[in-house]
Design a protein around this motif. Sequence first.
Motif, short mmCIF file in Angstrom:
data_model
loop_
_atom_site.label_atom_id
_atom_site.label_comp_id
_atom_site.label_asym_id
_atom_site.label_seq_id
_atom_site.Cartn_x
_atom_site.Cartn_y
_atom_site.Cartn_z
N LEU A 83 -9.23 5.74 9.71
CA LEU A 83 -8.93 6.68 8.59
C LEU A 83 -10.01 7.88 7.61
CD1 LEU A 83 -6.99 3.75 6.65
CD2 LEU A 83 -5.83 5.44 8.75
N LEU B 241 -6.61 -1.25 5.08
CA LEU B 241 -6.81 -0.75 4.00
C LEU B 241 -8.13 -0.80 3.16
CD1 LEU B 241 -3.49 0.04 2.35
CD2 LEU B 241 -4.74 1.67 4.23
N HIS C 174 -7.26 8.20 4.30
CA HIS C 174 -7.20 6.78 3.78
C HIS C 174 -6.20 6.66 1.96
CE1 HIS C 174 -8.25 3.43 1.41
NE2 HIS C 174 -8.14 2.57 2.49
N VAL D 178 -2.40 6.66 2.77
CA VAL D 178 -2.32 5.73 2.95
C VAL D 178 -2.11 5.27 1.62
CG1 VAL D 178 -1.63 3.56 4.46
CG2 VAL D 178 -2.84 5.74 5.22
N TRP E 260 1.14 6.16 -0.54
CA TRP E 260 2.27 5.35 0.27
C TRP E 260 2.60 3.67 -0.58
CZ3 TRP E 260 5.09 8.95 -0.99
CH2 TRP E 260 5.66 10.10 -0.81
N TRP E 261 1.51 3.39 0.17
CA TRP E 261 1.83 2.40 -0.17
C TRP E 261 1.82 1.69 -1.37
CZ3 TRP E 261 2.80 -1.82 2.55
CH2 TRP E 261 2.92 -3.29 2.62
#
Length: 258
Positions: free
Chosen positions: A67, A125, A2, A5, A8-9
């Motif tokens: 995740l 998320l 998680h 992610v 990168w988000w």
Amino acid sequence: AHADVVFWWVTVGVLTFPVLFFVSAPYGKLVRDGWGGRVDGRLGWAVQELPSPIVMTLAFVYGGDVLAFHDAAQTPSALTYTCVAVWWAHYLNRAVYYPLVRRMSDTTVPVVLMAVAFNFVNGVLVGTELARGSAYLTNPSPPVVALGAFLFVAGAALNIVSDATLRNLRVGRPAKDAGKHFVPFGGLFDYATCPHYLGECVEWCGFAVATQTQSGWAFAFWTFANLMPRAVAYRTWYKNKFGKTYPASRKAMVPYVW
């Protein structure tokens, strides 16, 4: 994982932020040809916003194992259930009530599709982290939660009141003025072009403060990264349309600052 992610988000958001000062999304006052088919503004808005609470709730209920988290599984707490509820409250206002009571310019198919994708990523998320994120969510700090709640409510109130000011600009005017634009005055509109955007930024900062989640802070950043450039573009739009009659002292979104 998680956290990866989310990293990168946020990186995508950092790279997107400066681009949006040069390329404004084609919807609302800034809609223009050359960006695919047009969609009724109210329908497009509802379609793009409604997936957010649905995806977030599904991620909260079923996505805890999607995740990987470094922390052990946590039992959902009163705080996490409350966060799901306020997420729904926000989006019921934004996705249902808002388009029902507003006259909205057209949007475009690419904007709707990008917004659906944006809301999907944030919903996944935030929902998964609320479900399985950290021990803090099970045993939060009352003063921190109180501060976050205050910011969230204050931001939501500013957003809703500012939206009402914009909506009432045409109230009582002749039918021939139904499609015209007017300069809003009163409240923070005397100091900024888009105080409703400021309210939304404060609102999600409050959510992030209360939950102390990485995804909450990522969403708060993305909200600012989307709305600050758009506020600048709207300020330019108003200045071009109304010329010297538009108050030059008004900032774009943050009074006295920007």
